[in-house]
Design a protein around this motif. Structure first.
Motif, PDB file in Angstrom:
ATOM      1  N   VAL A  31      40.451 103.331  33.536  1.00 37.76           N
ATOM      2  CA  VAL A  31      39.858 104.682  34.036  1.00 37.76           C
ATOM      3  C   VAL A  31      41.009 105.068  34.991  1.00 37.76           C
ATOM      4  N   ASP A  32      41.238 106.470  34.974  1.00 41.44           N
ATOM      5  CA  ASP A  32      42.329 107.027  35.621  1.00 41.44           C
ATOM      6  C   ASP A  32      41.754 108.555  36.113  1.00 41.44           C
ATOM      7  N   GLY A  33      42.110 108.928  37.361  1.00 43.92           N
ATOM      8  CA  GLY A  33      41.968 110.127  37.859  1.00 43.92           C
ATOM      9  C   GLY A  33      40.447 110.673  37.650  1.00 43.92           C
ATOM     10  N   ALA A  34      39.484 109.245  38.323  1.00 40.23           N
ATOM     11  CA  ALA A  34      38.219 109.847  38.119  1.00 40.23           C
ATOM     12  C   ALA A  34      37.847 110.555  39.502  1.00 40.23           C
ATOM     13  N   PHE A  49      34.409 113.386  36.193  1.00 45.40           N
ATOM     14  CA  PHE A  49      35.530 113.675  35.341  1.00 45.40           C
ATOM     15  C   PHE A  49      36.536 112.490  35.427  1.00 45.40           C
ATOM     16  N   MET A  50      37.257 112.111  34.475  1.00 45.21           N
ATOM     17  CA  MET A  50      38.190 110.868  34.538  1.00 45.21           C
ATOM     18  C   MET A  50      38.839 110.813  33.116  1.00 45.21           C
ATOM     19  N   GLU A 100      40.022 112.396  27.626  1.00 50.11           N
ATOM     20  CA  GLU A 100      39.800 113.219  28.805  1.00 50.11           C
ATOM     21  C   GLU A 100      38.442 113.596  28.895  1.00 50.11           C
ATOM     22  N   LEU A 101      37.772 113.301  30.110  1.00 47.63           N
ATOM     23  CA  LEU A 101      36.686 113.927  30.462  1.00 47.63           C
ATOM     24  C   LEU A 101      36.792 114.907  31.616  1.00 47.63           C
ATOM     25  N   GLN A 102      36.788 116.384  31.150  1.00 45.65           N
ATOM     26  CA  GLN A 102      37.120 117.134  31.943  1.00 45.65           C
ATOM     27  C   GLN A 102      36.259 118.445  31.939  1.00 45.65           C
ATOM     28  N   PRO A 103      36.323 119.427  32.635  1.00 46.03           N
ATOM     29  CA  PRO A 103      35.484 120.513  33.000  1.00 46.03           C
ATOM     30  C   PRO A 103      35.719 121.394  31.563  1.00 46.03           C
ATOM     31  N   TYR A 106      34.423 117.392  27.001  1.00 47.65           N
ATOM     32  CA  TYR A 106      33.464 116.115  27.338  1.00 47.65           C
ATOM     33  C   TYR A 106      33.561 115.977  28.929  1.00 47.65           C
ATOM     34  N   HIS A 107      32.492 115.426  29.482  1.00 43.31           N
ATOM     35  CA  HIS A 107      32.493 115.253  30.795  1.00 43.31           C
ATOM     36  C   HIS A 107      31.052 114.435  31.076  1.00 43.31           C
ATOM     37  N   VAL A 108      30.972 113.895  32.285  1.00 41.51           N
ATOM     38  CA  VAL A 108      29.783 113.168  32.707  1.00 41.51           C
ATOM     39  C   VAL A 108      28.982 114.144  33.479  1.00 41.51           C
ATOM     40  N   MET A 109      27.638 114.291  33.015  1.00 46.75           N
ATOM     41  CA  MET A 109      26.720 115.173  33.917  1.00 46.75           C
ATOM     42  C   MET A 109      25.694 114.104  34.714  1.00 46.75           C
TER      43      MET A 109
END
Length: 167
Positions: A31-34, A49-50, A100-103, A106-109
């Motif tokens: 995991v990077d940039g979380a 995001f991450m 990439e999970l980003q705005p 894909y992202h975590v809600m």
């Protein structure tokens, strides 16, 4: 405290830090940039995001956190001229490729927040991955809470969008 006690304490701290780095390096997913987006009083949802890179391929099958009633992976995509957001049951992480999970993608809600997430605090989150054999691995993280991605500008992050709206 003697020099011997200080040296022993320093050794223990370094050993613990090395163990954390080793755990991340040997985890099936790096995991990077979380980070998680800060929220305000009354706001019931926010995003996290991450970047995820699975060495041998995996799936993100669950997210656990004590700060929200529900934590799920969502996907935002254009359908015609309408942006739609929906939960996905699992997120495939192809071997060696960074997802990439980003705005806006894909992202975590984090839904049904139990309290506001204050800028400068951290949020405990556990990512649960599943490998090709169905074996689950948990990766506990402490996500820094911020108003934008570390190193990002407000314009690049799309501030002013309705990311936190109910859906």
């Amino acid at each position: 405290m003697t020099l011997q006690h200080i040296t022993r304490s320093a050794f223990i701290v370094l050993a613990l830090l090395a163990g954390q780095v080793h755990a991340q390096a040997t985890a099936p997913v790096v995991v990077d940039g979380a980070w998680a987006r800060a929220s305000v009083q009354g706001q019931k949802a926010t995003g996290a995001f991450m970047r995820l890179t699975a060495k041998d391929g995996a799936r993100l099958v669950r997210i656990e956190t004590p700060v929200a009633g529900v934590a799920e992976v969502h996907e935002m995509k254009m359908e015609g001229d309408i942006m739609k957001m929906r939960a996905v049951p699992a997120l495939d992480l192809p071997a060696g490729k960074t997802v990439e999970l980003q705005p806006g993608g894909y992202h975590v809600m984090l839904l049904d927040l139990k309290a506001p997430l204050a800028k400068g605090s951290t949020v405990p989150v556990t990512l649960v991955f599943q490998d090709a054999k169905g074996v689950e691995t948990q990766l506990p993280l402490q996500l820094p809470v911020a108003t934008q991605a570390p190193g990002a500008t407000a314009a690049a992050m799309g501030h002013g969008t309705a990311h936190g709206q109910k859906h």
